[in-house]
Design a protein around this motif. Sequence first.
Motif, PDB file in Angstrom:
ATOM      1  N   LEU A  90       0.715 -13.335  -9.017  1.00  0.00           N
ATOM      2  CA  LEU A  90       0.239 -12.143  -8.898  1.00  0.00           C
ATOM      3  C   LEU A  90      -1.285 -12.094  -9.202  1.00  0.00           C
ATOM      4  N   HIS A  91      -1.920 -13.261  -9.822  1.00  0.00           N
ATOM      5  CA  HIS A  91      -3.254 -13.117  -9.932  1.00  0.00           C
ATOM      6  C   HIS A  91      -4.166 -12.983  -8.781  1.00  0.00           C
ATOM      7  N   GLY A  92      -5.209 -12.078  -8.969  1.00  0.00           N
ATOM      8  CA  GLY A  92      -5.958 -11.557  -7.756  1.00  0.00           C
ATOM      9  C   GLY A  92      -5.495 -10.638  -6.683  1.00  0.00           C
ATOM     10  N   SER A  93      -4.379 -10.061  -7.284  1.00  0.00           N
ATOM     11  CA  SER A  93      -3.769  -8.941  -6.401  1.00  0.00           C
ATOM     12  C   SER A  93      -4.670  -7.823  -6.269  1.00  0.00           C
ATOM     13  N   ASP A  94      -4.922  -7.140  -5.360  1.00  0.00           N
ATOM     14  CA  ASP A  94      -5.802  -6.184  -5.265  1.00  0.00           C
ATOM     15  C   ASP A  94      -4.835  -4.605  -5.611  1.00  0.00           C
ATOM     16  N   ALA A  95      -5.380  -3.408  -5.271  1.00  0.00           N
ATOM     17  CA  ALA A  95      -4.939  -2.208  -5.728  1.00  0.00           C
ATOM     18  C   ALA A  95      -3.702  -2.058  -4.541  1.00  0.00           C
ATOM     19  N   LEU A  96      -3.729  -2.364  -3.501  1.00  0.00           N
ATOM     20  CA  LEU A  96      -2.508  -2.142  -2.725  1.00  0.00           C
ATOM     21  C   LEU A  96      -1.529  -3.162  -2.990  1.00  0.00           C
ATOM     22  N   GLN A  97      -1.745  -4.181  -3.304  1.00  0.00           N
ATOM     23  CA  GLN A  97      -0.705  -5.372  -3.771  1.00  0.00           C
ATOM     24  C   GLN A  97      -0.166  -4.860  -5.133  1.00  0.00           C
ATOM     25  N   THR A  98      -0.752  -4.415  -5.965  1.00  0.00           N
ATOM     26  CA  THR A  98      -0.421  -3.998  -7.160  1.00  0.00           C
ATOM     27  C   THR A  98       0.667  -2.984  -7.202  1.00  0.00           C
ATOM     28  N   ALA A  99       0.397  -1.878  -6.200  1.00  0.00           N
ATOM     29  CA  ALA A  99       1.141  -0.842  -6.090  1.00  0.00           C
ATOM     30  C   ALA A  99       2.547  -1.092  -5.474  1.00  0.00           C
ATOM     31  N   TYR A 100       2.447  -2.199  -4.787  1.00  0.00           N
ATOM     32  CA  TYR A 100       3.611  -2.826  -4.126  1.00  0.00           C
ATOM     33  C   TYR A 100       4.522  -3.464  -5.101  1.00  0.00           C
ATOM     34  N   ALA A 101       3.811  -4.307  -5.834  1.00  0.00           N
ATOM     35  CA  ALA A 101       4.681  -4.943  -7.043  1.00  0.00           C
ATOM     36  C   ALA A 101       5.257  -4.074  -7.817  1.00  0.00           C
ATOM     37  N   LEU A 102       4.452  -3.117  -8.268  1.00  0.00           N
ATOM     38  CA  LEU A 102       5.071  -2.129  -9.236  1.00  0.00           C
ATOM     39  C   LEU A 102       6.207  -1.401  -8.418  1.00  0.00           C
ATOM     40  N   SER A 103       6.072  -1.011  -7.447  1.00  0.00           N
ATOM     41  CA  SER A 103       7.261  -0.272  -6.744  1.00  0.00           C
ATOM     42  C   SER A 103       8.580  -1.018  -6.707  1.00  0.00           C
ATOM     43  N   LYS A 104       8.278  -2.445  -6.672  1.00  0.00           N
ATOM     44  CA  LYS A 104       9.428  -3.283  -6.738  1.00  0.00           C
ATOM     45  C   LYS A 104       9.857  -3.213  -8.071  1.00  0.00           C
ATOM     46  N   ALA A 105       9.217  -3.422  -8.966  1.00  0.00           N
ATOM     47  CA  ALA A 105       9.618  -3.320 -10.439  1.00  0.00           C
ATOM     48  C   ALA A 105      10.264  -1.724 -10.697  1.00  0.00           C
ATOM     49  N   LEU A 106       9.679  -0.841 -10.054  1.00  0.00           N
ATOM     50  CA  LEU A 106      10.301   0.549 -10.370  1.00  0.00           C
ATOM     51  C   LEU A 106      11.746   0.700  -9.579  1.00  0.00           C
ATOM     52  N   GLY A 107      11.945  -0.177  -8.693  1.00  0.00           N
ATOM     53  CA  GLY A 107      13.240  -0.254  -8.153  1.00  0.00           C
ATOM     54  C   GLY A 107      14.303  -0.602  -9.035  1.00  0.00           C
ATOM     55  N   SER A 108      13.877  -1.093 -10.248  1.00  0.00           N
ATOM     56  CA  SER A 108      15.081  -1.690 -11.187  1.00  0.00           C
ATOM     57  C   SER A 108      15.223  -0.776 -12.329  1.00  0.00           C
ATOM     58  N   ILE A 109      14.240   0.155 -12.126  1.00  0.00           N
ATOM     59  CA  ILE A 109      14.269   1.257 -13.420  1.00  0.00           C
ATOM     60  C   ILE A 109      14.677   2.605 -12.970  1.00  0.00           C
ATOM     61  N   GLU A 110      15.550   3.343 -13.630  1.00  0.00           N
ATOM     62  CA  GLU A 110      15.835   4.565 -13.402  1.00  0.00           C
ATOM     63  C   GLU A 110      14.775   5.580 -13.725  1.00  0.00           C
ATOM     64  N   TYR A 111      14.149   6.331 -12.900  1.00  0.00           N
ATOM     65  CA  TYR A 111      13.095   7.302 -13.225  1.00  0.00           C
ATOM     66  C   TYR A 111      13.136   8.665 -12.630  1.00  0.00           C
ATOM     67  N   ASP A 112      12.424   9.664 -13.462  1.00  0.00           N
ATOM     68  CA  ASP A 112      12.570  10.967 -12.827  1.00  0.00           C
ATOM     69  C   ASP A 112      10.908  11.295 -12.285  1.00  0.00           C
ATOM     70  N   VAL A 113      10.118  10.814 -13.171  1.00  0.00           N
ATOM     71  CA  VAL A 113       8.682  10.911 -13.231  1.00  0.00           C
ATOM     72  C   VAL A 113       7.832   9.752 -13.460  1.00  0.00           C
ATOM     73  N   VAL A 114       6.931   9.119 -12.808  1.00  0.00           N
ATOM     74  CA  VAL A 114       5.982   8.025 -13.084  1.00  0.00           C
ATOM     75  C   VAL A 114       4.731   8.889 -13.465  1.00  0.00           C
ATOM     76  N   VAL A 115       4.074   8.323 -14.581  1.00  0.00           N
ATOM     77  CA  VAL A 115       2.828   8.846 -14.860  1.00  0.00           C
ATOM     78  C   VAL A 115       1.907   7.665 -15.316  1.00  0.00           C
ATOM     79  N   LEU A 116       0.608   7.879 -14.983  1.00  0.00           N
ATOM     80  CA  LEU A 116      -0.373   6.991 -14.877  1.00  0.00           C
ATOM     81  C   LEU A 116      -1.544   7.594 -15.175  1.00  0.00           C
ATOM     82  N   GLY A 117      -2.768   6.978 -15.434  1.00  0.00           N
ATOM     83  CA  GLY A 117      -4.136   7.329 -15.550  1.00  0.00           C
ATOM     84  C   GLY A 117      -4.590   7.233 -14.130  1.00  0.00           C
ATOM     85  N   SER A 118      -5.524   8.106 -13.946  1.00  0.00           N
ATOM     86  CA  SER A 118      -6.184   8.608 -12.573  1.00  0.00           C
ATOM     87  C   SER A 118      -6.897   7.087 -12.053  1.00  0.00           C
TER      88      SER A 118
END
Length: 259
Positions: A90-118
């Motif tokens: 994952l080293h060097g991943s930009d914002a879009l790649q990071t969003a993709y990777a985190l979306s895959k991680a969220l696929g294994s987590i049950e969630y109603d809302v995802v909160v993050l800093g702006s």
Amino acid sequence: MNIVVLVKQVPDTATERKLNEEDNTLDRAASDGVINELDEYAVEEALQLKEKHGGEVTVLTMGPDKAKDTIRKALSMGADKAVWVKDEALHGSDALQTAYALSKALGSIEYDVVVLGSESTDARTGVLGAALAEYLGVPQLTLAGKVDVDGSAIKVQRQTDYGHDVVEAQLPAVVSVVEKINEPRYPSFKLIMQAKKKPMEEKTAADLGIEAEKIGLANATTETVDFAAAPPRAAGTIVKDEGDGGSKAADFLAEKKFV
């Protein structure tokens, strides 16, 4: 309610930050790492949502070994557990790649809302929330200065230059928050000790089904082409007031294109 809060370890803004000359990426070993400031507000908002509606708060981060300290900080504030995406690929991943990777991680987590800093203090792109929502196929509510949840509906006051807009959506949703939303709590000694025993699950890219060709520096959609060190701070200009100090100050500001 299941709440996931995203946190990121960033270089301390009080120290000198450097780029790595070998690949033009941020040299994270060159300075102390701290939790991204705006993510502390996100953690606090997640905890307040839990206190109002019940459920649990899961911390999610992506980063190298030092990121563990940031996870512990979020857990010591009161989060229940953590998922750590850790992989050298994952080293060097930009914002879009990071969003993709985190979306895959969220696929294994049950969630109603995802909160993050702006935004984060290292990259400052401010696009992760929107990109993540797009990958997840859920509504995005950005720049939130206030968050209210009523059943399956979520409403935020979105900060604008003229005040705020009221934005509503159905859960699940992604919410990014600004610093005016709350005052982050200080971890108590008891919570700090408890944080050491809270579950922290490590996941690799392969564990999450992340496609290798969609992550990493070689596949990034953006790149740093060149960089140079900032010039040393020059001596300031002294304006002597001899009855015309105001005019001199105004002329100086106009010359520097501040006015």
